[in-house]
Motif scaffolding. Sequence first.
Motif, short mmCIF file in Angstrom:
data_model
loop_
_atom_site.label_atom_id
_atom_site.label_comp_id
_atom_site.label_asym_id
_atom_site.label_seq_id
_atom_site.Cartn_x
_atom_site.Cartn_y
_atom_site.Cartn_z
N THR A 269 9.20 -12.11 -104.37
CA THR A 269 9.72 -12.18 -105.73
C THR A 269 10.93 -13.11 -105.80
O THR A 269 11.78 -13.09 -104.91
N LYS A 270 11.01 -13.87 -106.88
CA LYS A 270 12.19 -14.71 -107.10
C LYS A 270 13.07 -14.04 -108.14
O LYS A 270 12.58 -13.56 -109.16
N PHE A 271 14.37 -13.99 -107.88
CA PHE A 271 15.32 -13.36 -108.78
C PHE A 271 16.23 -14.41 -109.40
O PHE A 271 16.46 -15.47 -108.82
N ALA A 272 16.76 -14.09 -110.59
CA ALA A 272 17.60 -15.05 -111.32
C ALA A 272 18.79 -15.51 -110.50
O ALA A 272 19.17 -16.69 -110.53
N HIS A 273 19.38 -14.59 -109.73
CA HIS A 273 20.59 -14.95 -108.98
C HIS A 273 20.28 -15.90 -107.82
O HIS A 273 21.17 -16.55 -107.28
N ASP A 274 18.99 -15.97 -107.41
CA ASP A 274 18.62 -16.87 -106.32
C ASP A 274 18.96 -18.32 -106.66
O ASP A 274 19.23 -19.13 -105.78
N ASP A 275 18.92 -18.65 -107.96
CA ASP A 275 19.16 -20.03 -108.39
C ASP A 275 20.61 -20.29 -108.79
O ASP A 275 20.95 -21.41 -109.17
N VAL A 276 21.46 -19.25 -108.76
CA VAL A 276 22.88 -19.45 -109.08
C VAL A 276 23.56 -20.04 -107.85
O VAL A 276 23.57 -19.43 -106.78
N LYS A 277 24.15 -21.21 -108.02
CA LYS A 277 24.77 -21.91 -106.90
C LYS A 277 26.23 -22.22 -107.22
O LYS A 277 26.58 -22.41 -108.39
N PRO A 278 27.07 -22.30 -106.21
CA PRO A 278 28.49 -22.62 -106.45
C PRO A 278 28.70 -23.98 -107.11
O PRO A 278 29.57 -24.13 -107.95
N ILE B 45 34.09 -6.23 -80.86
CA ILE B 45 33.57 -6.83 -82.08
C ILE B 45 33.24 -8.30 -81.80
O ILE B 45 34.12 -9.09 -81.45
N ILE B 46 31.97 -8.63 -81.95
CA ILE B 46 31.50 -9.99 -81.68
C ILE B 46 31.09 -10.65 -83.00
O ILE B 46 30.28 -10.08 -83.75
N LEU B 47 31.65 -11.81 -83.28
CA LEU B 47 31.28 -12.56 -84.47
C LEU B 47 30.48 -13.79 -84.08
O LEU B 47 30.82 -14.48 -83.11
N GLN B 48 29.42 -14.06 -84.85
CA GLN B 48 28.64 -15.26 -84.57
C GLN B 48 28.12 -15.88 -85.86
O GLN B 48 27.91 -15.19 -86.86
N LYS B 49 27.94 -17.18 -85.82
CA LYS B 49 27.40 -17.88 -86.98
C LYS B 49 25.89 -17.67 -87.03
O LYS B 49 25.21 -17.74 -86.00
N GLY B 50 25.38 -17.41 -88.22
CA GLY B 50 23.94 -17.20 -88.35
C GLY B 50 23.54 -16.96 -89.79
O GLY B 50 24.37 -16.67 -90.65
N ASP B 51 22.25 -17.07 -90.03
CA ASP B 51 21.67 -16.95 -91.36
C ASP B 51 21.13 -15.53 -91.56
O ASP B 51 20.30 -15.06 -90.78
N SER B 52 21.58 -14.87 -92.61
CA SER B 52 21.17 -13.49 -92.88
C SER B 52 19.68 -13.37 -93.17
O SER B 52 19.11 -12.29 -93.06
N GLU B 53 19.05 -14.46 -93.55
CA GLU B 53 17.61 -14.42 -93.85
C GLU B 53 16.76 -14.73 -92.62
O GLU B 53 15.52 -14.65 -92.68
N ASN B 54 17.41 -15.07 -91.51
CA ASN B 54 16.71 -15.30 -90.23
C ASN B 54 17.62 -14.75 -89.12
O ASN B 54 18.18 -15.51 -88.33
N LEU B 55 17.76 -13.44 -89.08
CA LEU B 55 18.70 -12.82 -88.15
C LEU B 55 18.27 -13.04 -86.70
O LEU B 55 17.11 -12.78 -86.35
N ASN C 139 24.70 -13.51 -102.30
CA ASN C 139 24.71 -14.89 -101.81
C ASN C 139 23.43 -15.26 -101.08
O ASN C 139 23.28 -16.41 -100.66
N PHE C 140 22.52 -14.30 -100.89
CA PHE C 140 21.26 -14.61 -100.22
C PHE C 140 20.47 -15.61 -101.07
O PHE C 140 20.38 -15.45 -102.29
N GLN C 141 19.88 -16.58 -100.42
CA GLN C 141 19.04 -17.54 -101.13
C GLN C 141 17.71 -16.90 -101.53
O GLN C 141 17.14 -17.21 -102.57
N ASN C 142 17.23 -16.02 -100.67
CA ASN C 142 16.01 -15.26 -100.95
C ASN C 142 16.31 -13.79 -100.67
O ASN C 142 16.36 -13.35 -99.53
N VAL D 92 16.80 -8.80 -97.22
CA VAL D 92 16.72 -7.34 -97.11
C VAL D 92 15.67 -6.95 -96.08
O VAL D 92 15.87 -6.03 -95.28
N ALA D 93 14.54 -7.65 -96.07
CA ALA D 93 13.48 -7.37 -95.09
C ALA D 93 13.97 -7.62 -93.66
O ALA D 93 13.61 -6.87 -92.73
N GLU D 94 14.80 -8.64 -93.47
CA GLU D 94 15.36 -8.92 -92.15
C GLU D 94 16.28 -7.78 -91.69
O GLU D 94 16.27 -7.40 -90.52
N MET D 95 17.06 -7.25 -92.61
CA MET D 95 17.95 -6.13 -92.24
C MET D 95 17.13 -4.90 -91.88
O MET D 95 17.48 -4.17 -90.95
N TRP D 96 16.02 -4.68 -92.58
CA TRP D 96 15.11 -3.58 -92.23
C TRP D 96 14.54 -3.80 -90.83
O TRP D 96 14.48 -2.88 -90.01
#
Length: 247
Positions: free
Chosen positions: A2-11, A114-124, A142-145, A150-154
Amino acid sequence: MTKFAHDDVKPFQQSVLEKKEQVAEMFNDIATKYDFLNRFLSAGIDVSWRKKAIKRLENIAPQKILDVATGTADVALMLNKMLQPEQIVGIDISEGMLKIGREKIEKAGLTNKIILQKGDSENLPFDDNSFDAVTVAFGVRNFQNLEKGVAEMWRVLRPNGKLIVLEFSRPKQKLFKSFYRFYMNVVTPNAGKIFSKNKDAYQYLNESVSKFPERDEFVKVLNGTKFKNTLYKPLTMGICCIYEGKK
């Protein structure tokens, strides 16, 4: 998906970059002012929101926690203080925010925990069933999709693990709605312009909140990505909600 309206809101609407790249650029730009502006614009209430969200993990006593869109590590540090897990991993697409977070973690003497790393929330970059709990504070907008994130977090949650999301929402009470609209449309972007020299970032905040599928709609997203026992809890006249789901 599904595409949501906020997906297209960009800074930066004129930019040719994808949303996630723009978000990374935006947060890199405001990183040094981010914590100050959070406290200033929320009058410090955002700290209590984070505490209330984290308290909802106490009943499962998670030992390994992933903090998505960790930013400057506010939630990661609070998770450590309140829950004392064995390990916390924070992930974010903004290296500028992570730099501030690492400095705070080093100052607290918690670099081994506590370990911090750079990465994409949609490709964990983690295996399935890796974490007892996943948190994300003011990041799902801020997720693009959205569904993919959310599926990645699951996916990375262990069975019976819990997701806690903290996100802005729109108040329902009539009188408060007028004040809220003025605050988000006028005060927030102008404060961003004055203190961070970046009005676009705080205008984006308003626009992304206004188009985000909040409350029941976001619960439907959680349900659609296999989460169970889902719920939401409004905070402070409904300007923020805690969302919860279990794997």
